[in-house]
Write an enzyme that holds these catalytic residues in place. Structure first.
Site, short mmCIF file in Angstrom:
data_model
loop_
_atom_site.label_atom_id
_atom_site.label_comp_id
_atom_site.label_asym_id
_atom_site.label_seq_id
_atom_site.Cartn_x
_atom_site.Cartn_y
_atom_site.Cartn_z
N HIS A 45 0.82 -1.21 0.00
CA HIS A 45 0.00 0.00 0.00
C HIS A 45 0.86 1.26 0.00
O HIS A 45 0.50 2.26 -0.62
CB HIS A 45 -0.92 -0.01 1.22
CG HIS A 45 -2.01 1.01 1.17
ND1 HIS A 45 -3.13 0.87 0.38
CD2 HIS A 45 -2.17 2.20 1.80
CE1 HIS A 45 -3.92 1.92 0.54
NE2 HIS A 45 -3.35 2.74 1.40
N HIS A 91 -10.26 2.49 -0.48
CA HIS A 91 -10.44 2.05 0.91
C HIS A 91 -11.25 0.76 0.87
O HIS A 91 -12.30 0.63 1.49
CB HIS A 91 -11.13 3.14 1.74
CG HIS A 91 -10.36 3.49 2.97
ND1 HIS A 91 -10.93 3.76 4.18
CD2 HIS A 91 -9.02 3.57 3.19
CE1 HIS A 91 -10.00 4.02 5.08
NE2 HIS A 91 -8.83 3.91 4.49
N ASN A 92 -10.71 -0.21 0.14
CA ASN A 92 -11.44 -1.43 -0.17
C ASN A 92 -11.54 -2.39 1.01
O ASN A 92 -12.64 -2.76 1.44
CB ASN A 92 -10.77 -2.15 -1.35
CG ASN A 92 -10.67 -1.28 -2.58
OD1 ASN A 92 -11.47 -0.36 -2.77
ND2 ASN A 92 -9.69 -1.53 -3.42
N HIS A 93 -10.40 -2.82 1.52
CA HIS A 93 -10.40 -3.78 2.61
C HIS A 93 -11.15 -3.25 3.84
O HIS A 93 -11.99 -3.96 4.41
CB HIS A 93 -8.96 -4.16 3.00
CG HIS A 93 -8.30 -5.10 2.02
ND1 HIS A 93 -8.34 -4.91 0.66
CD2 HIS A 93 -7.57 -6.23 2.22
CE1 HIS A 93 -7.67 -5.88 0.06
NE2 HIS A 93 -7.19 -6.70 0.99
N ASP A 113 -5.78 14.77 1.45
CA ASP A 113 -4.74 14.80 0.42
C ASP A 113 -4.84 16.07 -0.42
O ASP A 113 -3.83 16.58 -0.91
CB ASP A 113 -4.87 13.58 -0.50
CG ASP A 113 -4.27 12.32 0.11
OD1 ASP A 113 -3.42 12.44 1.00
OD2 ASP A 113 -4.67 11.22 -0.30
N GLN A 236 -10.05 2.47 10.58
CA GLN A 236 -10.05 3.77 11.22
C GLN A 236 -11.47 4.24 11.52
O GLN A 236 -12.42 3.80 10.89
CB GLN A 236 -9.34 4.79 10.33
CG GLN A 236 -7.98 4.35 9.83
CD GLN A 236 -8.02 3.67 8.49
OE1 GLN A 236 -8.94 2.94 8.16
NE2 GLN A 236 -6.99 3.90 7.69
N SER A 309 -5.27 6.90 13.18
CA SER A 309 -6.34 7.81 13.61
C SER A 309 -6.48 8.93 12.60
O SER A 309 -5.49 9.40 12.03
CB SER A 309 -6.02 8.39 15.00
OG SER A 309 -6.04 7.38 15.98
N GLY A 526 -2.53 9.10 -8.11
CA GLY A 526 -3.26 7.83 -8.10
C GLY A 526 -2.90 6.94 -6.94
O GLY A 526 -2.23 7.34 -5.99
N SER A 529 -4.21 -0.63 -5.40
CA SER A 529 -4.76 -1.53 -4.39
C SER A 529 -4.67 -2.95 -4.93
O SER A 529 -5.42 -3.34 -5.82
CB SER A 529 -6.22 -1.17 -4.09
OG SER A 529 -6.80 -2.13 -3.22
#
Length: 729
Positions: A45, A91-93, A113, A236, A309, A526, A529
Site C-alpha cells: 500500500h 479504501h477497499n479492505h 490529500d 479507522q 487515527s 493515483g 490496491s
C-alpha cells in the site's frame, strides 16, 4: 522488550529476503517499533513494490500539468492563476470489514490529500463495486458504504457530484470503494510536502492519536481469508466535524506564509508522513513521542507510530513562527504540538519515555524499499463467436425493457440522492450524466469531472481494457464540452504474485500508456490496491480513471437530456454491432466470453475534438456518449432525462440487436436543431467522420420504424424501479 521471532516478522508481512536486508542495513536486530515501521513503509500500500516499475512508464506531463505523481495530489493549471488539485484512493479492505467507517474514512482521507496542498475541496466522486445482488452480504455492504460516503461528505459540506456503481459476483468477498476529491487553489499558494530547514520544528496538528487503524496499511496489502471480521480493529474511525475544523484551520494558516511543508497522516499515520517528508527534503527527523497528543493511556511507541487515527496533519514550521501558528489551531479547538526537529543526519530517530525506540537511515526506508519485477502472463479471451448469437427475443423493445431494469444499467438515483450534490452552490451538472460540472467559484468557467471503469473488458483483454478505460473518461468529459486535461487513477487488482494477475496489471498499464499518449491525457496522481482476493479468488482487474477537464465558458456546455422536439438525432462514429463483453451478451445471452470491442485511439481523438468544437460554437447542446448497453440504452437515458421521445428510422440491416445494443467504441449521439443540421453534417464530413441520421425527437415515446414502441413514462418506471425495490424490498 519484545522478542523478534520469525513468526512475528511474518505477521508483519515481511519475507525472508526483506528481513535479511533489514538486518544487514541496521547491522543488528530491529526493535519492535522499527519492525512496525518497516512493515508499514514496505507494505504494498505504501511502497508500491509490485507496481512501481510499471507505474514509472505512465505519461505524467503535458503543458497543463504543474505537479504529477509523488505529492499528496496532482495539480493542473486551469487558467487565470487557478489550479485544480485532485486524487483518487481506495479504501477497499476497510470497507468490507466495516462498511460505514471504511467508506467514511476513505472520503476523509482523500479530502485531506487535497486540502493539505492548499486547495479547498469543491467536489467528491466515488467508484463503488459490490458482489452479486443475491449474495447475502451485498445489500448490507452497499447500504453501509453509501451511508458512510454521504455521512462524511455531507457533514464536510463538500458536494458528491458523480461516480459509478457496479454489481458482479467477483466482488462478493472483496468490494471496492474508491474515493476521488477535486479542489481549487491559486497557483502561487500551493503547498508541498518536502521538508527543509535544519532545526525547523516538526509540528503535529488535528485530532488526538488513538489505537484505531493500527496495521491498516499492512492489512490493505494482504489477501483476506475466512477470518476477515477479526481485522475490524484495523479500520479507522472518522469524525467529519473534526476534519471540517482541520480544513478551515489549515486553509487559514496557509494565508499567513507560515508553513514550510505539510503532509496528511494517512496510511501508516505518523510513520509515513515523517519518513516521506524528511526523505523528500534529504534531511533527518527526530521525534519525541511523549509530545504526541494521545486520547488513550499507555500507548506504546509502536502504537503511536502506526496508528491511523484520522483528521491529523504533520507540518514543518520555523520555531519563531510556532506561536502564531498555534493561535490559529487554538481558535479552531484543535491540538497543536511540536513533536520533533529536522536534523542533518538523514536518520529517523524516535524517543519515547526517555528511551531510544528507533533509529533508521531514511534511505533504507525509502529508496531501499523492495521493488519487484514480478513475472507475468497476459491472458486474453478468444475472439467472440458471432455464430452463437441468436436473437432470443424478436422485439428490441422487449430487450430494452429487460436491460434498462437490470442491476448494472438501471438508475443510480437511490444512491446519489443520499449525497448532498448541491452544497456550496457551484454544482452546474448533477449526477446521472456523462460527467459532472462544478463552477470554479466566482468565475464563469467550470471543471468537468468523471469516474470510469469497465472491468469486464480488462478481464477479457487487459491491454484493450486499459485503452478503453482512459478513452471512456476522455469521451465523457468531451461529451459535456470540456477539454480533458489529466487523470488520476485507482488500480484495483488481485494478488500480483500470481503471473496471470500481474499480467492483468501489466496489460492494463500498457493500454493506458497508449491512450494517455494519444489523447494527451496524462496521469498526475493515483493509488494502487492489490491483493483484492479472498481464499485465492481475485476480483476482475478494475482500473478506475478519474478524469478532469476544463470548460472555459459555462455558457457553452452540453448535457445528455433531449431539450426540444423536432431535432434531428445523429449517430456519430461507425457502428459494427459488436456484442463481445457487452451487457446485452451477459444479460440476454448469458454469454461472458469473447474479446471486448476494439478502441481506435486516433479515431477517438478525431471524433471527440470535433464534437467538442461543435458544442463550443453552440451548434449542439445535447450529447451523450454510447457505452454500456449500446445505442438504444443511451437513447433511452436521453429520453428519460428530457422527457421527450424519439422516432427512429432504421434500414433493414440496422434492425438487429448488434446495431442497437452493441458496445462499439468512439461513438456519440447528438440531437441537432434543423437550422444547424446542414452545417453540422458539413463539419463532420469535412473531418472525415462517419455519421448517420437515425431519427427525430418527438412525442413521449421511443418508436422504432413505426413498429416497436414504448412510452417514456414506462421506461422511467423500469429505470428507477430495480434499485429502489432491491434496497427497500
Amino acid at each position: 522488550m519484545t522478542e523478534i521471532t520469525k513468526e512475528l516478522v511474518e505477521e508483519h508481512g515481511i519475507n525472508n529476503d526483506e528481513y535479511k536486508f533489514i538486518l544487514d542495513s541496521l547491522n543488528r536486530e530491529p526493535t519492535i517499533t522499527e519492525l512496525g515501521i518497516f512493515s508499514a513503509m514496505w507494505s504494498e500500500h505504501c511502497s508500491y513494490k509490485s507496481s512501481k516499475n510499471w507505474l514509472k512508464k505512465l505519461p505524467t506531463k503535458n503543458n497543463k500539468v504543474i505537479q504529477g505523481p509523488g505529492e499528496n495530489a496532482g495539480v493542473i493549471d486551469i487558467g487565470d492563476g487557478d489550479a485544480a488539485i485532485f486524487k483518487m484512493e481506495s479504501h477497499n479492505h476497510p470497507s468490507f470489514i466495516e462498511p460505514y467507517q471504511g467508506a467514511a474514512t476513505g472520503v476523509g482521507g482523500i479530502m485531506r490529500d487535497v486540502f493539505t496542498m492548499g486547495a479547498r475541496p469543491v467536489a467528491l466522486l466515488n467508484s463503488i463495486r459490490f458482489g452479486d445482488p443475491k449474495h447475502s452480504k451485498t445489500k448490507h455492504l452497499l447500504s453501509g458504504v453509501v451511508s458512510g460516503i454521504g455521512g462524511y461528505g455531507n457533514c464536510m459540506g463538500v458536494p458528491t457530484v458523480g461516480g459509478e456503481v457496479e454489481f458482479n459476483s467477483c466482488y462478493n468477498d472483496n468490494i471496492l470503494v474508491n474515493a476521488m476529491c477535486v479542489g481549487v487553489a491559486k497557483i502561487d499558494k500551493i503547498f508541498y510536502s518536502k521538508a527543509s530547514g535544519i532545526g525547523n520544528s516538526v509540528v503535529y496538528v488535528g485530532s488526538k492519536t488513538g489505537r484505531d487503524g493500527i496495521h491498516g496499511a499492512t492489512m490493505a496489502s494482504a489477501e483476506f481469508d475466512d477470518d476477515s471480521d477479526e481485522k475490524r480493529p484495523t479500520v479507522q474511525v472518522g469524525d467529519p466535524f473534526a476534519e471540517k475544523l482541520l480544513l478551515e484551520a489549515c486553509l487559514e494558516l496557509m494565508t499567513k506564509d507560515v508553513i514550510i511543508a505539510i503532509q496528511d497522516m494517512g496510511a501508516a499515520g505518523l510513520t509515513s508522513s515523517a519518513v516521506e517528508m524528511a526523505s523528500k527534503g534529504d534531511v533527518g527527523i527526530d521525534l519525541n513521542l511523549d509530545l504526541v497528543p494521545c486520547r488513550e493511556s499507555k500507548m506504546s511507541a509502536y502504537e503511536i507510530m502506526l496508528s491511523e487515527s484520522q483528521e491529523r496533519m504533520l507540518m514543518i514550521i520555523e520555531p519563531d513562527r510556532e506561536q502564531e501558528a498555534k493561535a490559529v489551531f487554538d481558535k479552531w479547538g484543535l491540538d497543536f504540538s511540536t513533536i520533533g526537529i529536522l536534523t542533518d543526519t538523514n536518520h529517523l530517530v524516535i524517543n519515547h519515555h526517555g528511551k531510544l525506540k528507533a533509529e533508521i537511515k531514511l534511505d533504507i526506508l525509502e529508496s531501499g524499499a523492495p521493488s519487484y519485477n514480478r513475472p507475468y502472463k497476459i491472458i486474453r479471451e478468444p475472439e467472440f463467436d458471432k455464430s452463437k448469437v441468436s436473437e432470443v427475443l424478436d422485439s428490441s423493445i422487449d430487450i430494452l425493457r429487460i436491460l434498462i431494469n437490470s442491476p448494472n444499467l438501471c438508475s443510480r438515483r437511490w444512491v446519489w440522492e443520499q449525497y448532498d450534490h448541491m452544497v456550496m452552490n457551484d454544482t452546474v451538472l448533477t449526477p446521472g450524466g456523462d460527467a459532472a460540472i462544478v463552477r470554479v467559484h466566482g468565475t464563469n468557467k467550470g471543471l468537468a469531472i468523471s469516474a470510469d471503469s469497465t472491468p469486464r473488458y480488462c478481464s477479457a483483454d487487459p491491454q484493450e481494457g486499459g485503452r478503453q478505460v482512459v478513452a471512456e473518461s476522455w469521451r465523457n468529459l468531451t461529451s459535456v464540452g470540456a477539454l480533458p486535461i489529466a487523470i488520476t487513477d485507482c488500480m484495483n487488482f488481485g494478488n500480483p504474485e500470481k503471473e496471470e494477475i500481474m499480467g492483468q496489471f501489466a496489460g492494463v498499464v500498457s493500454g493506458m500508456i497508449e491512450a494517455c499518449n494519444t489523447l494527451d491525457f496524462p496521469v498526475v496522481s493515483g493509488n494502487v490496491s492489490l491483493y483484492n482476493e479472498t481464499n485465492g479468488k481475485g476480483i476482475n482487474p478494475t482500473p478506475v480513471i478519474g478524469g478532469v477537464g476544463l470548460i472555459k465558458d459555462l455558457n457553452h456546455f452540453s448535457t445528455p437530456l433531449i431539450k426540444r422536439e423536432n431535432d434531428v438525432v445523429i449517430l456519430i462514429g461507425k457502428t459494427d454491432g459488436y456484442l463481445g463483453q457487452s451487457i446485452y451478451a451477459k444479460e440476454i445471452l448469458n454469454n461472458t466470453s469473447g474479446l471486448p470491442p476494439r478502441v481506435n485511439l486516433e479515431n477517438e481523438k478525431k471524433i471527440g475534438d470535433v464534437v467538442r468544437d461543435l458544442i463550443n460554437i453552440q451548434k449542439i447542446d445535447t450529447v451523450h456518449d454510447i457505452s454500456d448497453g449500446g445505442l438504444l440504452i443511451a437513447l433511452a437515458e436521453m429520453c428519460i432525462a428530457g422527457n421527450i421521445g424519439v422516432k427512429l428510422d432504421l434500414n433493414k440491416e440496422e434492425m438487429n440487436h448488434g446495431f442497437l445494443f452493441g458496445e462499439d467504441q468512439g461513438r456519440y449521439i447528438i440531437s441537432v436543431p434543423k437550422s444547424f443540421l446542414s452545417s453540422t453534417i458539413k463539419t463532420l464530413e469535412g473531418k472525415g467522420i462517419y455519421s448517420q441520421n437515425i431519427g427525430e425527437t418527438r412525442g413521449k415515446k421511443i418508436i422504432i420504424n413505426e413498429q416497436d414502441q414504448i412510452s417514456i413514462e414506462t421506461l422511467r418506471d423500469l429505470h428507477e424501479k430495480w434499485f429502489k425495490e432491491y434496497m427497500e424490498g
